[in-house]
Scaffold this active site. Structure first.
Site, PDB file in Angstrom:
ATOM      1  N   ASP A  90       4.520  23.195  10.884  1.00  9.84           N
ATOM      2  CA  ASP A  90       4.441  21.730  10.781  1.00  9.84           C
ATOM      3  C   ASP A  90       3.410  21.219  11.790  1.00  9.84           C
ATOM      4  O   ASP A  90       3.505  21.526  12.978  1.00  9.84           O
ATOM      5  CB  ASP A  90       5.808  21.112  11.085  1.00  9.84           C
ATOM      6  CG  ASP A  90       6.838  21.506  10.030  1.00  9.84           C
ATOM      7  OD1 ASP A  90       6.504  21.470   8.832  1.00  9.84           O
ATOM      8  OD2 ASP A  90       7.968  21.878  10.401  1.00  9.84           O
ATOM      9  N   ARG A 150       2.773  28.759  -0.041  1.00 11.71           N
ATOM     10  CA  ARG A 150       2.693  27.519  -0.821  1.00 11.71           C
ATOM     11  C   ARG A 150       1.824  26.481  -0.111  1.00 11.71           C
ATOM     12  O   ARG A 150       0.976  25.837  -0.718  1.00 11.71           O
ATOM     13  CB  ARG A 150       4.108  26.977  -1.014  1.00 11.71           C
ATOM     14  CG  ARG A 150       4.199  25.967  -2.112  1.00 11.71           C
ATOM     15  CD  ARG A 150       5.619  25.534  -2.329  1.00 11.71           C
ATOM     16  NE  ARG A 150       6.479  26.613  -2.813  1.00 11.71           N
ATOM     17  CZ  ARG A 150       7.790  26.491  -3.005  1.00 11.71           C
ATOM     18  NH1 ARG A 150       8.393  25.339  -2.764  1.00 11.71           N
ATOM     19  NH2 ARG A 150       8.502  27.499  -3.450  1.00 11.71           N
TER      20      ARG A 150
HETATM   21  C1  SAM Z   1       4.713  23.305   6.858  1.00 10.64           C
HETATM   22  S1  SAM Z   1       6.000  24.373   6.436  1.00 10.64           S
HETATM   23  C2  SAM Z   1       5.165  25.904   6.047  1.00 10.64           C
HETATM   24  C3  SAM Z   1       6.019  26.838   5.263  1.00 10.64           C
HETATM   25  C4  SAM Z   1       5.397  28.187   4.911  1.00 10.64           C
HETATM   26  N1  SAM Z   1       5.140  28.966   6.107  1.00 10.64           N
HETATM   27  C5  SAM Z   1       4.134  28.001   4.104  1.00 10.64           C
HETATM   28  O1  SAM Z   1       3.055  28.304   4.639  1.00 10.64           O
HETATM   29  O2  SAM Z   1       4.238  27.584   2.935  1.00 10.64           O
HETATM   30  C6  SAM Z   1       6.755  24.753   7.994  1.00 10.64           C
HETATM   31  C7  SAM Z   1       8.148  25.336   7.846  1.00 10.64           C
HETATM   32  O3  SAM Z   1       8.660  25.723   9.110  1.00 10.64           O
HETATM   33  C8  SAM Z   1      10.042  25.423   9.139  1.00 10.64           C
HETATM   34  N2  SAM Z   1      10.426  25.273  10.547  1.00 10.64           N
HETATM   35  C9  SAM Z   1       9.927  24.367  11.429  1.00 10.64           C
HETATM   36  N3  SAM Z   1      10.493  24.518  12.633  1.00 10.64           N
HETATM   37  C10 SAM Z   1      11.381  25.542  12.506  1.00 10.64           C
HETATM   38  C11 SAM Z   1      12.289  26.149  13.408  1.00 10.64           C
HETATM   39  N4  SAM Z   1      12.374  25.758  14.688  1.00 10.64           N
HETATM   40  N5  SAM Z   1      13.065  27.167  12.959  1.00 10.64           N
HETATM   41  C12 SAM Z   1      12.976  27.584  11.663  1.00 10.64           C
HETATM   42  N6  SAM Z   1      12.127  27.032  10.763  1.00 10.64           N
HETATM   43  C13 SAM Z   1      11.351  26.027  11.176  1.00 10.64           C
HETATM   44  C14 SAM Z   1      10.166  24.128   8.356  1.00 10.64           C
HETATM   45  O4  SAM Z   1      11.481  23.918   7.858  1.00 10.64           O
HETATM   46  C15 SAM Z   1       9.143  24.348   7.244  1.00 10.64           C
HETATM   47  O5  SAM Z   1       9.713  24.929   6.102  1.00 10.64           O
END
Ligand code: SAM
Length: 218
Positions: free
Chosen positions: A127, A198
Site C-alpha cells: 500500500d 493483480r
Molecule cells: C496494494 S495491495 C498489493 C497486493 C498484492 N501484493 C499485489 O501486488 O497484487 C497490498 C496488500 O497488503 C496487505 N497488507 C497491508 N499491510 C499488511 C499487514 N501489516 N499484514 C498483512 N497484510 C498487509 C493489504 O491488505 C493488501 O492486500
C-alpha cells in the site's frame, strides 16, 4: 513474546461481501492457518526452505510460486479476508499443499519467526500511503527491515516491487540503513522467473511502470 507491540493496523480487513463460493473456501481456512506457538519443523516437516509473501493480495503470485516450487514451504500473510478467500480457491484448484496462511497483520507473525528461518521474502506493491504525513504507515520501514535482518537466512533474499517511484526511493533508503542487506537487482525489466500480481497488471494497464528490486542478505 508480546502480541500488543504492533501499532495500529491501517489496512482493510473486510471489503465487499464475499460471494458464496469464496465464503465456502474461507470455511477451510482453519486447516491451513498458522497457529501459535509456531513450530516451522512441524508445519513443514520435509522442506529445506521456507519463503514468505507479505500482503499477497489476491494470491496469484503466491499460487504461481508455490506451484513451481512444491519442495518449498510457503507462508502467505494477508490481512484482507477477500484476498485470503481468493488464495484458498487457488490452493484447492492447484492442490497447493505446501502453503500455510497467516490471515492477519504480518507483524504479529514476524515477531514469532525464529532467527535465520526464512530463505526468501516477497513484498509486492505494498500500500503506497502517498501523503507524506502517512509515510510512517508504509510497511517497508526500519522496524520491518530489522525483523527481516533477523529472520532471513544468510544468502537469502527480499524481493520488492512498486509502481510508485517515491516508494521505490523510500525502500532503497530504508535498505541503505540496514547493513545486513546489499542491493542485487533494480530494474524496470522484470525477470521472467517473477510471476505477476493483480496490482502489477493494473499499474501496467494505467501506464505506471513498476520497478523490481532484490536485496541479498550477507
Ligand atoms: C496494494 S495491495 C498489493 C497486493 C498484492 N501484493 C499485489 O501486488 O497484487 C497490498 C496488500 O497488503 C496487505 N497488507 C497491508 N499491510 C499488511 C499487514 N501489516 N499484514 C498483512 N497484510 C498487509 C493489504 O491488505 C493488501 O492486500
Amino acid at each position: 513474546m508480546s502480541m500488543q507491540v504492533v501499532d495500529k493496523f491501517y489496512g482493510r480487513r473486510k471489503g465487499r461481501p464475499l460471494k458464496k463460493q469464496k465464503t465456502e473456501f474461507l470455511k477451510t481456512l482453519d486447516l491451513y492457518k498458522i497457529k501459535f506457538p509456531l513450530d516451522l519443523k512441524t508445519i513443514f516437516p520435509n522442506t529445506q526452505e521456507v519463503w514468505l509473501e507479505i500482503g499477497f493480495g489476491g494470491g496469484e503470485h503466491l499460487a504461481a510460486l508455490a506451484e513451481q516450487n512444491r519442495e518449498v514451504g510457503f507462508i502467505g500473510a494477508e490481512a484482507f479476508m477477500n484476498g485470503v478467500a481468493s488464495f484458498l480457491q487457488y490452493r484447492s484448484e492447484k492442490q497447493l499443499t505446501n502453503v500455510r496462511l497467516f490471515p492477519d497483520d504480518v507483524r504479529l507473525l514476524l515477531q514469532e519467526l525464529p532467527d535465520n528461518s526464512i530463505q526468501k521474502v516477497f513484498i509486492l506493491f505494498p500500500d503506497p500511503w502517498p501523503k507524506k504525513k502517512h509515510h510512517k504507515r508504509r510497511i517497508v520501514n526500519p522496524k520491518l527491515l530489522s525483523e527481516l535482518s533477523r529472520i532471513v537466512k544468510k544468502g537469502g533474499e527480499v524481493r520488492l516491487a512498486s509502481d510508485v517511484p517515491d516508494y521505490i526511493e523510500h525502500m532503497q533508503r530504508a535498505f541503505q540503513s540496514v547493513s545486513e542487506f546489499h542491493p542485487y537487482f533494480c530494474s524496470q525489466e522484470k525477470p521472467n522467473f517473477w510471476p505477476s500480481t493483480r496490482y502489477e497488471m493494473k499499474a501496467i494497464e494505467a501506464q505506471q511502470y513498476p520497478q523490481y528490486l532484490i536485496y541479498l542478505k550477507d
